[in-house]
Design an enzyme around this catalytic site. Structure first.
Site, PDB file in Angstrom:
ATOM      1  N   ALA A 106       1.101   0.389  -2.552  1.00  0.00           N
ATOM      2  CA  ALA A 106       1.541  -0.608  -3.529  1.00  0.00           C
ATOM      3  C   ALA A 106       0.798  -1.908  -3.240  1.00  0.00           C
ATOM      4  O   ALA A 106       0.184  -2.055  -2.179  1.00  0.00           O
ATOM      5  CB  ALA A 106       3.041  -0.846  -3.426  1.00  0.00           C
ATOM      6  N   LYS A 107       0.834  -2.812  -4.161  1.00  0.00           N
ATOM      7  CA  LYS A 107       0.342  -4.164  -3.913  1.00  0.00           C
ATOM      8  C   LYS A 107       1.001  -5.076  -4.920  1.00  0.00           C
ATOM      9  O   LYS A 107       1.375  -4.640  -6.018  1.00  0.00           O
ATOM     10  CB  LYS A 107      -1.187  -4.214  -4.091  1.00  0.00           C
ATOM     11  CG  LYS A 107      -1.839  -5.347  -3.350  1.00  0.00           C
ATOM     12  CD  LYS A 107      -1.828  -5.077  -1.850  1.00  0.00           C
ATOM     13  CE  LYS A 107      -2.917  -5.739  -1.095  1.00  0.00           C
ATOM     14  NZ  LYS A 107      -3.215  -5.026   0.153  1.00  0.00           N
ATOM     15  N   GLY A 108       1.127  -6.349  -4.543  1.00  0.00           N
ATOM     16  CA  GLY A 108       1.678  -7.313  -5.472  1.00  0.00           C
ATOM     17  C   GLY A 108       0.889  -8.599  -5.379  1.00  0.00           C
ATOM     18  O   GLY A 108       0.092  -8.791  -4.452  1.00  0.00           O
TER      19      GLY A 108
END
Ligand code: GLU
Length: 418
Positions: A106-108
């Site tokens: 994931a990444k944000g």
């Protein structure tokens, strides 16, 4: 998937397509492996110190949840876009699988310049973002960590906001927290230490004496600075470093202790008295044994890949080398590449340890953590080197195909629902 249109996403897709070809993954399985499972884009109104309200854009992309929760950093940078975050999420998937961690990627990110915001503004922005993310994150769903522009304090605010909502303390919702709040010893140093550990392994293979070697590090944040100090401990002479504000060079080697003190006071490397300033573009082209890009994506391109002059290129950053540059480097066997998904995996490996320690409320010593970290890195290193030599493929193709193959196998074993 036009919604992700971005040069960095294109780059991650090109890398994937090359691996899918290599692994002969049927076309019908490629889309489901490549594209993120889900993404959330949010508008974040924040009370600014001057009384106005400013709206920021925030994103979180969860690439796959096939073998466990998703895992990955949260980035604060003015150029953050959904497509960039999606590419970084994809790379997290391959990185976690390569290290054998039970996570998807994931990444944000939030498009903002944290250096231009007050601590109160950053806190309100972080808490508002977390509030928007609550249905989407959690210890068994998605676990954030620091990335460019965020740190332990950011993680503490996320943990606090999530916990206030739950009604009890949930340390395992983030990693990279302060140690006093359930953070892991050695997490802050893990990425940079891992980079230096793998450089040492590569130096062995190349019969390069680290005690007589020179190193150049692009980026002096959490990854670059620790990598530089660790390389110094291995005996390497660090001759140049840079950060957003400037690049500095001293052919005799930088005094790292003095530099550490200078950066602690001035928050930048520029102006350090023991070195001369050089241009950013020049830094990557300096003759050296070890080059560590530890800043942002797409730094080594078709323009400079033919001109870099190092023996070992160790990718501390995610995606620092474009596919065009890769094609050039593949024709330059004198440059040994330690690809990002291997080189910087120390960070997420110790994040995994932090998550496990939080879930068990049982904490390990720094020696245990370093030991376990180096054991996983050693295992990945041996596998990738072996795969690259046996199949006569680049280290990048070996690393990415190992990670992607594991995710592919897990998806096949679970089958397609419904
Ligand atoms: N942001 C880091 C990375 O890109 C760490 C991710 C994590 O620890 O979850 O690998």
């Amino acid at each position: 998937m036009q919604v992700y249109e971005h040069p960095t996403f294109q780059m991650a897709c090109r890398q994937f397509d090359r691996v899918a070809d290599h692994l002969q993954i049927p076309e019908s399985d490629c889309g489901r492996l490549k594209f993120p499972k889900r993404s959330l884009a949010v508008a974040l109104p924040v009370h600014m110190d001057d009384g106005t309200t400013q709206v920021f854009s925030g994103y979180r992309v969860q690439h796959h949840l096939t073998i466990g929760p998703t895992k990955g950093g949260l980035r604060y940078h003015p150029d953050v876009k959904l497509g960039e975050v999606a590419a970084l999420a994809m790379w997290m998937s391959w990185k976690c699988a390569l290290a054998g961690l039970p996570f998807g990627g994931a990444k944000g990110g939030i498009a903002c310049d944290p250096s231009k915001l007050s601590p109160g503004e950053v806190e309100r922005l972080t808490r508002r973002f977390t509030q928007e993310m609550i249905p989407f994150i959690g210890p068994q769903m998605d676990v954030m960590a620091p990335d460019v522009g965020t740190n332990e304090q950011t993680m503490a605010w996320i943990m606090d906001t999530f916990s206030m909502h739950a009604g009890y303390t949930v340390p395992s919702v983030v990693t990279g927290k302060p140690v006093g709040l359930g953070g892991s010893l050695g997490r802050r140093e893990a990425t940079g230490r891992g980079v230096a550990y793998l450089i040492n392994r590569a130096a062995d293979v190349l019969s390069l004496d680290l005690g007589k070697s020179t190193a150049v590090v692009q980026g002096f944040g959490n990854v670059g600075s620790v990598a530089a100090y660790s390389l110094g401990r291995y005996g390497a002479k660090v001759i140049a470093v840079s950060d957003v504000g400037g690049a500095i060079y001293n052919s005799m080697g930088l005094d790292l202790l003095a530099l550490e003190k200078y950066v602690a006071q001035n928050h930048r490397v520029g102006g350090f008295p023991g070195a001369e300033p050089i241009a950013h573009e020049q830094l990557l082209l300096l003759p050296c044994d070890i080059l560590v890009p530890a800043a942002l994506e797409r730094q080594i391109t078709a323009e400079n890949a033919g001109k870099i002059q190092c023996r070992i290129l160790a990718e501390g950053a995610n995606g620092p080398t474009t596919p065009e540059a890769d094609a050039i480097l593949e024709q330059r066997p004198e440059v040994f590449v330690i690809p990002d998904v291997l080189a910087n995996s120390g960070g997420v490996i110790v994040s995994y340890f932090e998550w496990v320690q939080d879930l068990q409320s049982f904490f390990w010593s720094e020696t245990e953590i370093a030991d376990k970290l180096f054991r996983i890195l050693e295992n990945s290193w041996a596998q990738i080197l072996n795969c690259s030599r046996k199949q006569n493929i680049s280290m990048r193709l070996a690393a990415l195909s190992t990670g992607i193959r594991r995710v592919y196998e897990a998806k096949r074993q679970r089958g397609l629902f419904p």
